[in-house]
Design a protein around this motif. Structure first.
Motif, PDB file in Angstrom:
ATOM      1  N   TRP A  30       1.885  -5.550 -35.043  1.00 22.47           N
ATOM      2  CA  TRP A  30       1.960  -3.849 -34.693  1.00 22.47           C
ATOM      3  C   TRP A  30       0.621  -3.749 -33.553  1.00 22.47           C
ATOM      4  N   TYR A  31       0.411  -2.325 -33.049  1.00 19.42           N
ATOM      5  CA  TYR A  31      -0.054  -2.109 -32.429  1.00 19.42           C
ATOM      6  C   TYR A  31      -1.226  -0.902 -32.365  1.00 19.42           C
ATOM      7  N   ILE A  32      -2.148  -1.204 -32.217  1.00 19.64           N
ATOM      8  CA  ILE A  32      -3.052  -0.519 -32.545  1.00 19.64           C
ATOM      9  C   ILE A  32      -3.952   0.272 -32.062  1.00 19.64           C
ATOM     10  N   THR A  33      -3.689   0.817 -31.610  1.00 22.50           N
ATOM     11  CA  THR A  33      -4.522   1.885 -30.295  1.00 22.50           C
ATOM     12  C   THR A  33      -6.160   3.338 -30.772  1.00 22.50           C
ATOM     13  N   ILE A  34      -6.902   2.887 -30.735  1.00 23.33           N
ATOM     14  CA  ILE A  34      -8.476   3.513 -31.222  1.00 23.33           C
ATOM     15  C   ILE A  34      -9.355   3.455 -29.816  1.00 23.33           C
ATOM     16  N   GLU A  35      -9.709   4.759 -29.563  1.00 23.09           N
ATOM     17  CA  GLU A  35     -10.947   5.003 -28.812  1.00 23.09           C
ATOM     18  C   GLU A  35      -9.879   4.474 -27.186  1.00 23.09           C
ATOM     19  N   GLN A  36     -10.431   3.598 -26.236  1.00 28.62           N
ATOM     20  CA  GLN A  36     -10.685   3.235 -24.942  1.00 28.62           C
ATOM     21  C   GLN A  36      -8.995   0.903 -25.977  1.00 28.62           C
ATOM     22  N   TYR A  37      -9.376   0.859 -26.534  1.00 31.51           N
ATOM     23  CA  TYR A  37      -8.436  -0.811 -27.431  1.00 31.51           C
ATOM     24  C   TYR A  37      -7.251   0.081 -27.122  1.00 31.51           C
ATOM     25  N   GLN A  38      -6.591  -1.544 -27.100  1.00 28.72           N
ATOM     26  CA  GLN A  38      -5.441  -1.331 -27.890  1.00 28.72           C
ATOM     27  C   GLN A  38      -5.483  -3.136 -28.699  1.00 28.72           C
ATOM     28  N   ILE A  39      -5.290  -2.835 -29.530  1.00 27.68           N
ATOM     29  CA  ILE A  39      -5.052  -4.355 -30.619  1.00 27.68           C
ATOM     30  C   ILE A  39      -3.429  -4.227 -31.542  1.00 27.68           C
ATOM     31  N   THR A  40      -3.561  -6.173 -30.652  1.00 27.24           N
ATOM     32  CA  THR A  40      -1.985  -6.089 -31.326  1.00 27.24           C
ATOM     33  C   THR A  40      -2.347  -7.725 -32.167  1.00 27.24           C
ATOM     34  N   VAL A  41      -1.512  -6.745 -33.508  1.00 27.19           N
ATOM     35  CA  VAL A  41      -1.350  -7.714 -34.833  1.00 27.19           C
ATOM     36  C   VAL A  41       0.159  -8.184 -34.729  1.00 27.19           C
ATOM     37  N   ASN A  42      -0.011  -9.500 -35.122  1.00 30.58           N
ATOM     38  CA  ASN A  42       1.459 -10.398 -35.825  1.00 30.58           C
ATOM     39  C   ASN A  42       1.953  -9.715 -37.031  1.00 30.58           C
ATOM     40  N   CYS A  43       2.932  -9.112 -37.437  1.00 29.86           N
ATOM     41  CA  CYS A  43       2.943  -8.072 -38.227  1.00 29.86           C
ATOM     42  C   CYS A  43       3.209  -9.122 -39.689  1.00 29.86           C
ATOM     43  N   SER A  44       4.017 -10.343 -39.532  1.00 26.40           N
ATOM     44  CA  SER A  44       4.223 -11.484 -40.919  1.00 26.40           C
ATOM     45  C   SER A  44       3.193 -12.180 -40.882  1.00 26.40           C
ATOM     46  N   ALA A  45       2.425 -12.198 -39.923  1.00 25.37           N
ATOM     47  CA  ALA A  45       0.785 -13.705 -39.881  1.00 25.37           C
ATOM     48  C   ALA A  45      -0.718 -13.003 -40.575  1.00 25.37           C
ATOM     49  N   TYR A  46      -0.243 -11.009 -39.803  1.00 27.59           N
ATOM     50  CA  TYR A  46      -1.402 -10.812 -39.831  1.00 27.59           C
ATOM     51  C   TYR A  46      -2.446 -11.767 -38.768  1.00 27.59           C
ATOM     52  N   THR A  47      -2.221 -12.037 -37.801  1.00 27.74           N
ATOM     53  CA  THR A  47      -2.854 -13.069 -36.628  1.00 27.74           C
ATOM     54  C   THR A  47      -3.173 -11.921 -35.800  1.00 27.74           C
ATOM     55  N   ILE A  48      -4.614 -11.785 -35.204  1.00 31.09           N
ATOM     56  CA  ILE A  48      -4.705 -10.842 -34.135  1.00 31.09           C
ATOM     57  C   ILE A  48      -4.528 -11.698 -32.892  1.00 31.09           C
ATOM     58  N   ILE A  49      -3.310 -11.027 -32.032  1.00 28.54           N
ATOM     59  CA  ILE A  49      -3.204 -11.909 -31.248  1.00 28.54           C
ATOM     60  C   ILE A  49      -4.135 -11.744 -29.345  1.00 28.54           C
ATOM     61  N   THR A  50      -4.737 -10.676 -29.297  1.00 33.80           N
ATOM     62  CA  THR A  50      -4.917 -10.032 -28.280  1.00 33.80           C
ATOM     63  C   THR A  50      -6.365  -8.452 -28.595  1.00 33.80           C
ATOM     64  N   ALA A  51      -6.223  -7.961 -27.756  1.00 38.43           N
ATOM     65  CA  ALA A  51      -7.301  -7.121 -27.669  1.00 38.43           C
ATOM     66  C   ALA A  51      -7.723  -6.970 -26.468  1.00 38.43           C
ATOM     67  N   HIS A  52      -7.431  -5.025 -25.838  1.00 36.75           N
ATOM     68  CA  HIS A  52      -7.983  -5.259 -24.873  1.00 36.75           C
ATOM     69  C   HIS A  52      -8.082  -3.800 -24.101  1.00 36.75           C
ATOM     70  N   LYS A  53      -8.640  -3.674 -23.199  1.00 35.72           N
ATOM     71  CA  LYS A  53      -9.181  -1.899 -22.707  1.00 35.72           C
ATOM     72  C   LYS A  53      -7.981  -1.122 -22.350  1.00 35.72           C
ATOM     73  N   ILE A  54      -8.004  -0.095 -22.873  1.00 33.80           N
ATOM     74  CA  ILE A  54      -6.960   0.881 -22.154  1.00 33.80           C
ATOM     75  C   ILE A  54      -7.060   1.450 -21.174  1.00 33.80           C
ATOM     76  N   LYS A  55      -6.311   0.902 -19.822  1.00 32.79           N
ATOM     77  CA  LYS A  55      -6.462   1.873 -18.695  1.00 32.79           C
ATOM     78  C   LYS A  55      -5.989   3.520 -18.248  1.00 32.79           C
ATOM     79  N   ASN A  56      -7.009   3.987 -17.149  1.00 27.97           N
ATOM     80  CA  ASN A  56      -7.169   5.036 -17.382  1.00 27.97           C
ATOM     81  C   ASN A  56      -6.828   6.212 -18.524  1.00 27.97           C
ATOM     82  N   LEU A  57      -7.935   6.017 -19.153  1.00 24.64           N
ATOM     83  CA  LEU A  57      -8.003   7.138 -19.954  1.00 24.64           C
ATOM     84  C   LEU A  57      -9.337   7.835 -19.552  1.00 24.64           C
TER      85      LEU A  57
END
Length: 82
Positions: free
Chosen positions: A55-82
């Motif tokens: 799953w890729y969640i985009t909110i404000e200047q952030y993107q959060i990546t979550v594994n679909c089956s395990a619900y593990t937050i893999i990473t999150a980072h700031k989106i450049k060029n906003l």
């Protein structure tokens, strides 16, 4: 499908390494990275999309990546060029 993800939001978690990576990437001061991510994911302005096994969640200047089956937050980072 997104509904199922939101319904199971309490399963959301991350690893110790994931916590360090997310705090570093986002310059967060909070100790509860999972709660911070949950709050962002549940925000009405969050854009949630499934691509492959994540799953890729985009909110404000952030993107959060979550594994679909395990619900593990893999990473999150700031989106450049906003």
């Amino acid at each position: 499908m997104i509904h199922d993800f939101i319904q199971n939001i309490e399963k959301l978690h991350t690893t110790e390494l994931g916590t360090k990576r997310i705090k570093n990437n986002l310059s967060l001061e909070t100790e509860d990275v999972v709660l911070w991510c949950k709050t962002k994911i549940l925000d009405n302005n969050a854009v949630i999309e499934k691509r492959g096994k994540n799953w890729y969640i985009t909110i404000e200047q952030y993107q959060i990546t979550v594994n679909c089956s395990a619900y593990t937050i893999i990473t999150a980072h700031k989106i450049k060029n906003l």
